[in-house]
Design an enzyme around this catalytic site. Structure first.
Site, short mmCIF file in Angstrom:
data_model
loop_
_atom_site.label_atom_id
_atom_site.label_comp_id
_atom_site.label_asym_id
_atom_site.label_seq_id
_atom_site.Cartn_x
_atom_site.Cartn_y
_atom_site.Cartn_z
N GLU B 129 0.80 -1.23 0.00
CA GLU B 129 0.00 0.00 0.00
C GLU B 129 0.83 1.27 0.00
O GLU B 129 0.55 2.20 -0.76
CB GLU B 129 -0.93 0.04 1.22
CG GLU B 129 -2.20 -0.78 1.08
CD GLU B 129 -1.96 -2.26 1.25
OE1 GLU B 129 -0.85 -2.64 1.65
OE2 GLU B 129 -2.89 -3.03 0.97
N HIS B 198 -9.95 -5.26 10.74
CA HIS B 198 -10.60 -5.03 9.45
C HIS B 198 -11.91 -4.27 9.56
O HIS B 198 -12.70 -4.25 8.63
CB HIS B 198 -10.85 -6.36 8.74
CG HIS B 198 -9.61 -6.99 8.18
ND1 HIS B 198 -8.71 -7.66 8.97
CD2 HIS B 198 -9.10 -7.02 6.93
CE1 HIS B 198 -7.71 -8.09 8.22
NE2 HIS B 198 -7.92 -7.72 6.98
#
Lengths: 327, 399
Positions: B129, B198
């Protein structure tokens, strides 16, 4: 016991690699077989439970890679420290978790290894730091290589190369797929991750390297996962069924061990069948427990925020709801 | 005319097939309503089976069929369409992220785009990322218009320095010389059973930063209009989607089907008019607010439900106007309470003209102040439920 030839490991920045032969005692063989079979059946059972919606959220299964977890543990001690990413069920088992605890965690019950609060990706035991969901795959690891090498930290970096990062093949994601060389100044080994003995010998070699003060070392285990990346991935949009079948028939870790033991009279077909039956029963019992154990109590909702802290109040969904939290 | 209809829905892995049986007089009408992820227009196949020798198609039968033909679009399809149209309109626009191309998107939002636009416009990145967000920001600085997808915004934490320091602050630091026309998009907030790492909501964290625009659509129309606006905006936009909303269908107006349909960033929408209390929310929580409002309406309490649509810049004016009418306010969000979206709204009300119109303290309904647990019973009790909203409305009105 018997001695087996194992595949030579490719080496990087090393004079020599692990031995080309491994000695396996009957006891060890039976133990590895049992553990790998338990792992395999546990993952397959989890697949079933997920499809029945008894397991929810994310579920990343380990079947096909059993030789890695079992081989690694055979090469180290339970007092060593291990951490991994989200495909963690196998390691939770080898690091001391029971099948019951693991499956109850997957089903989110109070008997789970994290009391139902962690789920599939967040399982922990002593000296096992999870189970982690988010993996910064590249930058951080090079930073770590640098520091581990600089300070000669006794650290084994292990890459379970199962050929795919979710749906992307390694060729499409990595400029160099020789992962064992990517530690650059850190020595590395490329290991056959489908052969539990190869993994064990390599791990022993790597552990010895670290314990003797030589600093970090890298191991790339070439392995394969039969399932898709997770239960929401059928695993066939980016690879063929034929490929999966081929690995299953030619390189399955459990079959490989079984064949070795049988052809060297280290165990009989009946003996191994008996282990299969026992394992099946253990999994059934665990699944039974995992589906009948009650969910965690609501008053556990806010616990475990801080360690060693006095009890405190936690805001609920609105200002009139104050919930209790203890360490 | 006797009419009863049963609806059965069979879910296949990818398709929705909705059987609507309408038994009218002696005629049985089978309507197959087929919606795929990729194909937005409903594929209609009307097969009329005759139970009797003669049948009559009455005018009202046609009306019923027409009603069922309303265009319903899922949020996922709306996002897909919006990106498709913007990719077509401006060749500088491109999409990059994990699994966006050959896998069709981790959540299938970018389905079909790689097939249509190829490797140069739809780019699969390695799982890194910080790296690809940096590449995306660089591309934006150099004149392209990237859409950078984070598989979930939880992963954006790996790259947050690029979002804030490289994207958000640059126009200011360069005194107007260097703009960064980039969109960061992906699912945000809680899903179902994905546990602590998450499930975090990043509305407050990103909403905190000057230089960023932060958008949080609710409906399919929001998704379509706001994503188009975000892509055409010359500034960094954080576009917070919601995984649980992807599959939810909404009616789309005629107007919203236009290729130039834009929803302005920074303007909230009143989803439901009411006189007794203002309920402000964003993203999936808007659905819960509307459900709660329906229940409360039966007891004579009329809620004005405001869909924020944008977190930053916050449409304080819309909220103030509403509060000055209703005299009561609650905010509803999925994120944590401390230093959150609700906290900001309440502070603005305190500091602005609407404060004097409040008949009771304004309150926030939020997620519980804990990491998200996995077990279903715990997870259900970690986010606001309809009953929490109803409870808070009633407490506020009786205060």
């Amino acid at each position: 016991q018997a001695s087996f030839d194992i595949k030579k490991c490719d080496v990087h920045k090393l004079e020599e690699g692990p031995p080309l032969q491994a000695v396996l005692t009957r006891e060890e063989g039976l133990q590895y077989y049992r553990t790998m079979q338990t792992m395999r059946r546990m993952e397959l059972k989890s697949d079933q439970l997920y499809k029945q919606k008894i397991i929810r959220g994310f579920c990343h299964l380990y079947d096909g890679q059993e030789a890695c977890a079992v081989g690694i543990e055979a090469g180290i001690n339970l007092t060593d420290h291990l951490i991994t990413a989200y495909r963690a069920h196998g390691y939770t088992l080898t690091r001391g978790g029971t099948v019951r605890e693991i499956m109850a965690e997957l089903t989110g019950r109070r008997g789970g290894i994290a009391k139902g609060k962690g789920g599939s990706m967040h399982m922990y035991t002593k000296h096992f730091y999870g189970g982690n969901g988010i993996v910064g795959a590249q930058g951080q690891i090079f930073e770590t290589y640098n520091m581990a090498s600089l300070w000669k930290l006794p650290c084994i970096f292990i890459c379970e190369n199962n050929k795919y990062g979710m749906g992307t093949s390694v060729e499409r994601a990595a400029a160099s797929t020789d992962y064992f060389k990517r530690g650059d100044f850190i020595p590395g080994l490329r290991v056959d991750g489908m052969d539990v003995l190869c993994v064990r010998e390599a791990t022993k070699f790597a552990a010895e390297h670290c314990r003797s003060g030589k600093g970090p070392i890298l191991m790339e285990l070439q392995t394969y996962r039969y399932h898709g990346h997770s239960m929401s991935d059928p695993g066939i949009s980016y690879r063929t069924r034929e490929e999966i079948q081929e690995v299953r028939s030619k390189s399955d870790p459990i079959s490989m061990l079984k064949d070795r033991m049988l052809s060297n009279n280290m165990a009989s077909v009946e003996e191994l069948k008996e282990i299969d039956v026992e394992v099946r029963k253990e999994i059934e019992d665990a699944a039974q427990f995992a589906t009948t154990d009650p969910e965690p109590p609501l008053d556990d909702l806010c616990n475990h925020i801080f360690y060693n802290d006095p009890p405190m109040e936690v805001r609920g969904t609105n200002p009139w709801t104050k919930l209790k939290s203890v360490s | 005319m006797y009419m009863y209809y049963g609806i059965t829905m069979v879910f296949f892995t990818v398709f929705w097939v909705c059987h609507i049986y309408i038994y009218i007089n002696n005629m049985t009408l089978f309507i197959f309503y087929h919606v795929s992820y990729q194909n937005v227009t409903p594929f209609l196949c009307i097969i009329i089976a005759l139970h009797s020798v003669e049948y009559h198609v009455l005018p009202c039968d046609i009306c019923i069929i027409n009603c069922i033909l309303l265009l319903q679009v899922t949020v996922r399809d709306a996002l897909n369409q919006a990106m498709d149209e913007e990719l077509e309109r401006d060749e500088r626009v491109f999409l990059l992220g994990e699994e966006v191309a050959q896998y069709d998107g981790a959540y299938k939002v970018s389905r079909g785009l790689w097939k249509k636009y190829g490797d140069k416009r739809i780019i699969d990145t390695p799982i890194t990322e910080m790296g690809f967000a940096g590449i995306a920001v660089g591309a934006a600085m150099a004149g392209l218009r990237p859409i950078c997808e984070f598989m979930t915004f939880n992963f954006s934490m790996q790259a947050i320095d690029q979002v804030i320091n490289s994207a958000a602050k640059t126009y200011y630091m360069s005194a107007g010389r260097q703009s960064v026309p980039i969109v960061f998009r992906g699912p945000n907030g809680a899903s179902a059973g994905v546990a602590a790492q998450h499930s975090q909501c990043f509305a407050a964290w990103y909403g905190h930063c000057p230089g960023l625009k932060v958008v949080s659509p609710w409906s399919a129309e929001d998704a379509r209009g706001l994503l188009k606006s975000a892509i055409r905006d010359d500034n960094p936009v954080v576009f917070l989607e919601n995984e649980l909303m992807y599959g939810v269908p909404f009616e789309m107006s005629e107007e919203s089907q236009s290729k130039d349909f834009l929803i302005p960033i920074g303007k909230a929408k009143i989803e439901r008019q009411g006189n007794h209390i203002t309920v402000v929310s964003h993203s999936r929580m808007v659905s819960l607010c509307l459900d709660a409002a329906a229940v409360l309406a039966k007891e004579g309490i009329e809620c004005e439900v405001i869909n924020m649509r944008t977190i930053r810049p916050l449409d304080a004016e819309a909220i103030e106007t509403s509060v000055m009418k209703t005299n009561h306010l609650i905010t509803v969000e999925g994120g944590w309470p401390q230093f959150g979206v609700g906290g900001e709204i309440l502070a603005r009300i305190m500091e602005g003209p609407a404060f004097n119109y409040l008949d009771a303290p304004a309150v926030r309904v939020t997620g519980v102040d804990i990491p998200m647990p996995y077990a279903k019973i715990l997870e259900d009790n970690s986010v606001p439920q309809i009953k929490d909203i109803i409870f808070s409305v009633k407490k506020t009105l009786n205060a």
